[in-house]
Design an enzyme around this catalytic site. Structure first.
Site, PDB file in Angstrom:
ATOM      1  CG  ASN A  46     -17.693-105.883 -79.281  1.00 11.18           C
ATOM      2  OD1 ASN A  46     -17.254-105.168 -78.400  1.00 11.18           O
ATOM      3  ND2 ASN A  46     -17.546-105.607 -80.565  1.00 11.18           N
ATOM      4  CE  LYS A  47     -14.386-102.975 -77.404  1.00 11.19           C
ATOM      5  NZ  LYS A  47     -13.599-102.420 -78.466  1.00 11.19           N
ATOM      6  CD  GLN A  48     -10.345-109.162 -75.717  1.00 16.52           C
ATOM      7  OE1 GLN A  48     -10.924-108.085 -75.619  1.00 16.52           O
ATOM      8  NE2 GLN A  48      -9.205-109.291 -76.390  1.00 16.52           N
ATOM      9  CG  MET A  49     -12.957-107.328 -69.273  1.00 14.97           C
ATOM     10  SD  MET A  49     -12.184-107.104 -67.625  1.00 14.97           S
ATOM     11  CE  MET A  49     -13.432-106.125 -66.787  1.00 14.97           C
ATOM     12  CE1 TYR A  78     -21.494-101.383 -77.304  1.00 19.09           C
ATOM     13  CE2 TYR A  78     -20.582-103.184 -78.602  1.00 19.09           C
ATOM     14  CZ  TYR A  78     -21.607-102.294 -78.343  1.00 19.09           C
ATOM     15  OH  TYR A  78     -22.737-102.323 -79.101  1.00 19.09           O
TER      16      TYR A  78
END
Ligand code: PLP
Length: 377
Positions: free
Chosen positions: A181-184, A179
């Site tokens: 907002n995740k790190q990738m 998603y």
């Protein structure tokens, strides 16, 4: 006024070119890209198989199915998580059994697991919250002793390691989420990894409407789903994965700045801790507001007016309406998780933040906390 969102994906010209190149092929699903992404991901994690999916939640659902969790089973998990980890257990008709968390790492407290194990217990679904690995040694020992499966919700902990080993590789299956907002990111999307061929084959079939490997398009051997990752998302995943090391380094730098700036204010805030043996990959940077009289939600409102987005990461799952109704949970059932939920505040965390941005954000935070504490006097 400067505006700071809570999160923002890091997208480069390379990412854009990758997505556009897929558009040019006109093959937008079930093309070569998702297989390429899976291969690269498995290699990066050092596992045999990776199965791309349409979201982290879909991956968790498939993990439950492929591990044979079903009606009547119990799965031990954390109440301090994003709701989809516990929901995935419910999707297959099993019961999530919560264990309170450790006050320093906010991860499931291994010392509290054994008392929850009974003859119905089938698995432990660990959640590596905020990018910090769970204490896997005692959890693995318990799983072995009682013959339980370990399934990992690594949706927030890509590239994090426990004693040198990446999260997602300790259990029968590990799930990641992409998603924005995740790190990738892949937009929406996720990945399930495993060293077990059977688990992989079940997931690869169920995500594609239950088609087995050599089936015709309209053959459906099992009750499947459409949990496929499309080609545009997969292309984005490939270019994002290429720079995951860089992106994690940047997040670590920002977390380090926040910690340094917050150090002289440890009377007001509890900054995040990283346990010995862990590397942290900072899905979010969460502080706890120490003064219990300060209304955290009001603080969030006031910070918003100054242009700074913050969030109450995370509410405790057992206190959501649905869980209360279904299982009769109430306040006080998991006090440590609840205390963290009540006091936590996620600060803006995304690539591009500078040291001065962090200083500005913490400065505003302190002003607003002081205003609220004065009002209480
Ligand atoms: C993001 C996340 C998921 C899955 O999220 P999707 O939005 O379905 O990709 C699952 N568990 C945790 C802990 C998460 O943070």
């Amino acid at each position: 006024m400067k505006a700071y969102p809570i999160a923002r994906p890091y997208l480069t010209a390379e990412d854009k070119a990758g997505v556009i190149s897929v558009l040019d092929t006109h093959q937008l699903s079930l093309g070569p890209k998702y297989r390429e992404f899976e291969k690269l991901f498995a290699k990066k994690m050092g596992v045999k198989y990776a199965c791309s999916v349409s979201s982290g939640t879909a991956g968790l659902h498939l993990a439950m199915l492929a591990c044979g969790i079903c009606v009547g089973d119990e799965v031990i998990t954390s109440p301090f998580s994003f709701v989809s980890s516990a929901n995935a257990i419910l999707y297959v008709g099993a019961k999530p059994v919560f264990v309170d968390v450790d006050p320093m790492t906010y991860n499931m407290d291994p010392a509290k697991i054994e008392e929850k194990i009974n003859e119905k217990t089938k698995a432990i679904l660990v959640v590596h919250i905020f990018g910090q690995p769970c204490d896997m040694a005692p959890i693995s020992r318990l799983a072995k002793k009682y013959k339980l499966l370990i399934i990992e919700d690594a949706c927030e902990s890509i590239a994090a390691t426990y004693r040198g080993r990446p999260t997602g590789t300790f259990g029968k299956a590990g799930v990641f989420a992409f998603y924005p907002n995740k790190q990738m990111t892949t937009g929406e999307g996720g990945m399930l990894i495993t060293n077990n061929r059977k688990v992989y084959e079940i997931c690869d079939s169920l995500k594609n409407q239950g088609r087995a490997k050599n089936d015709q398009w309209l053959d459906h051997r099992d009750l499947g789903y459409n949990y496929r990752l499309d080609e545009l998302s997969a292309a984005l995943g490939i270019t994002q994965l290429k720079k995951i090391g860089f992106m994690i380094d940047q997040r670590r730098k920002i977390a380090g700045w926040y910690k340094e700036i917050l150090e002289s204010h440890n009377d007001m805030f509890q900054a995040p801790n990283t346990a010995v043996g862990n590397t942290h990959t900072w899905f979010v940077f969460v502080v706890l507001i120490k003064d219990k009289k300060i209304g955290r939600n009001l603080l969030i409102e006031n910070l918003k007016k100054t242009g700074i987005a913050t969030k109450p990461y995370l509410p405790s799952i057992h206190l959501f309406d649905f869980y209360r109704r279904r299982f009769g949970y109430k306040k006080g059932d998991f006090p440590i998780s609840e205390r963290i939920s009540d006091r936590s505040l996620a600060l803006p965390m995304y690539i591009g933040l500078t040291y001065d941005d962090c200083k500005y954000i913490v400065g505003k935070l302190i002003i607003e906390v002081n205003k609220l504490s004065k009002r209480n006097k």
